[in-house]
Write a protein that holds these residues in place. Structure first.
Motif, PDB file in Angstrom:
ATOM      1  N   VAL A   1       0.850  -1.174   0.000  1.00 31.15           N
ATOM      2  CA  VAL A   1       0.000   0.000   0.000  1.00 31.15           C
ATOM      3  C   VAL A   1       0.893   1.233   0.000  1.00 31.15           C
ATOM      4  CG1 VAL A   1      -0.225   0.036   2.528  1.00 31.15           C
ATOM      5  CG2 VAL A   1      -1.973   1.139   1.110  1.00 31.15           C
ATOM      6  N   TYR A   2       0.444   2.277  -0.684  1.00 28.56           N
ATOM      7  CA  TYR A   2       1.210   3.506  -0.821  1.00 28.56           C
ATOM      8  C   TYR A   2       0.414   4.690  -0.292  1.00 28.56           C
ATOM      9  CZ  TYR A   2       3.553   0.513  -4.245  1.00 28.56           C
ATOM     10  OH  TYR A   2       4.197  -0.531  -4.871  1.00 28.56           O
ATOM     11  N   LEU A   3       1.141   5.720   0.094  1.00 25.09           N
ATOM     12  CA  LEU A   3       0.513   6.982   0.455  1.00 25.09           C
ATOM     13  C   LEU A   3       1.327   8.100  -0.188  1.00 25.09           C
ATOM     14  CD1 LEU A   3      -1.816   8.268   2.117  1.00 25.09           C
ATOM     15  CD2 LEU A   3      -0.112   8.689   3.920  1.00 25.09           C
ATOM     16  N   GLN A   4       0.752   8.707  -1.215  1.00 20.67           N
ATOM     17  CA  GLN A   4       1.380   9.859  -1.856  1.00 20.67           C
ATOM     18  C   GLN A   4       0.921  11.109  -1.123  1.00 20.67           C
ATOM     19  OE1 GLN A   4       3.628  10.049  -4.500  1.00 20.67           O
ATOM     20  NE2 GLN A   4       3.714  12.222  -3.942  1.00 20.67           N
ATOM     21  N   MET A   5       1.875  11.842  -0.591  1.00 17.01           N
ATOM     22  CA  MET A   5       1.561  13.029   0.207  1.00 17.01           C
ATOM     23  C   MET A   5       2.110  14.263  -0.494  1.00 17.01           C
ATOM     24  SD  MET A   5       2.344  11.558   4.045  1.00 17.01           S
ATOM     25  CE  MET A   5       4.095  11.418   3.762  1.00 17.01           C
ATOM     26  N   ASN A   6       1.228  15.141  -0.916  1.00 14.71           N
ATOM     27  CA  ASN A   6       1.608  16.380  -1.587  1.00 14.71           C
ATOM     28  C   ASN A   6       1.202  17.581  -0.733  1.00 14.71           C
ATOM     29  OD1 ASN A   6       2.446  14.849  -3.824  1.00 14.71           O
ATOM     30  ND2 ASN A   6       0.403  14.955  -4.741  1.00 14.71           N
ATOM     31  N   SER A   7       1.759  18.728  -1.067  1.00 14.95           N
ATOM     32  CA  SER A   7       1.437  19.975  -0.351  1.00 14.95           C
ATOM     33  C   SER A   7       1.521  19.781   1.162  1.00 14.95           C
ATOM     34  CB  SER A   7       0.034  20.459  -0.749  1.00 14.95           C
ATOM     35  OG  SER A   7      -0.046  20.663  -2.142  1.00 14.95           O
ATOM     36  N   LEU A   8       2.607  19.183   1.597  1.00 10.58           N
ATOM     37  CA  LEU A   8       2.754  18.866   3.020  1.00 10.58           C
ATOM     38  C   LEU A   8       2.824  20.116   3.875  1.00 10.58           C
ATOM     39  CD1 LEU A   8       5.135  15.841   2.626  1.00 10.58           C
ATOM     40  CD2 LEU A   8       3.008  15.816   3.936  1.00 10.58           C
ATOM     41  N   LYS A   9       2.269  20.003   5.067  1.00 12.26           N
ATOM     42  CA  LYS A   9       2.224  21.096   6.030  1.00 12.26           C
ATOM     43  C   LYS A   9       2.941  20.686   7.317  1.00 12.26           C
ATOM     44  CE  LYS A   9      -2.447  22.277   4.421  1.00 12.26           C
ATOM     45  NZ  LYS A   9      -3.869  22.462   4.831  1.00 12.26           N
ATOM     46  N   PRO A  10       3.435  21.635   8.083  1.00 11.19           N
ATOM     47  CA  PRO A  10       4.084  21.274   9.353  1.00 11.19           C
ATOM     48  C   PRO A  10       3.183  20.419  10.258  1.00 11.19           C
ATOM     49  CG  PRO A  10       4.573  23.547   8.815  1.00 11.19           C
ATOM     50  CD  PRO A  10       3.570  23.080   7.793  1.00 11.19           C
ATOM     51  N   GLU A  11       1.887  20.638  10.193  1.00  5.41           N
ATOM     52  CA  GLU A  11       0.975  19.850  11.033  1.00  5.41           C
ATOM     53  C   GLU A  11       0.828  18.405  10.574  1.00  5.41           C
ATOM     54  OE1 GLU A  11       0.372  22.836   9.606  1.00  5.41           O
ATOM     55  OE2 GLU A  11      -1.726  22.987   8.948  1.00  5.41           O
ATOM     56  N   ASP A  12       1.408  18.055   9.439  1.00  2.00           N
ATOM     57  CA  ASP A  12       1.442  16.658   8.993  1.00  2.00           C
ATOM     58  C   ASP A  12       2.582  15.885   9.665  1.00  2.00           C
ATOM     59  OD1 ASP A  12       0.639  17.829   5.711  1.00  2.00           O
ATOM     60  OD2 ASP A  12      -0.719  16.858   7.137  1.00  2.00           O
ATOM     61  N   THR A  13       3.423  16.575  10.403  1.00  2.00           N
ATOM     62  CA  THR A  13       4.537  15.922  11.086  1.00  2.00           C
ATOM     63  C   THR A  13       4.019  14.901  12.089  1.00  2.00           C
ATOM     64  OG1 THR A  13       6.015  17.827  10.849  1.00  2.00           O
ATOM     65  CG2 THR A  13       6.482  16.291  12.649  1.00  2.00           C
TER      66      THR A  13
END
Length: 121
Positions: A78-90
């Motif tokens: 399974v994959y998770l492509q994460m774009n437009s990351l934000k500091p709150e995604d830490t």
């Protein structure tokens, strides 16, 4: 007998992208729902996204439009492509999968060891 191994975490600047992967190995007959969860320091683990064996997806409101979950059943991954990351995604991101090990058995829930994602501002 079943292992989930995540990869792809790291440090990225805000606005950047990362792709997480999670490969299941061991005694596997079939895999049902697969998903990603995350846990930030001092917070509870929360759902990020899930995908069923039929390809139906579900996302947390906080990541809709930015993250995409997908799976490759031939690779049990399974994959998770994460774009437009934000500091709150830490957070530490954990892979989860419901797996049947042998014919006639029920689904059991498995977790990966987690991979750190840090987004700098």
């Amino acid at each position: 007998q079943v292992q989930l191994v995540e990869s792809g975490g790291g440090l990225v600047q805000a606005g950047g992208s990362l792709r997480l992967s999670c490969a299941a190995s061991g005694s596997i007959f079939s895999i049902g729902v697969m998903g990603w969860y995350r846990q930030a320091p001092g917070k509870q683990r929360e759902l990020v996204a899930t995908i069923t064996s039929g390809g139906s997806t579900n996302y947390a409101d906080s990541v809709k439009g930015r993250f995409t979950i997908s799976r490759d059943d031939a690779k049990n991954t399974v994959y998770l492509q994460m774009n437009s990351l934000k500091p709150e995604d830490t957070a530490v991101y954990y892979c989860n999968a419901a797996i049947v090990q042998n014919y006639g058995l029920g689904y059991m829930n498995y977790w990966g060891q987690g991979t750190q994602v840090t987004v700098s501002s």
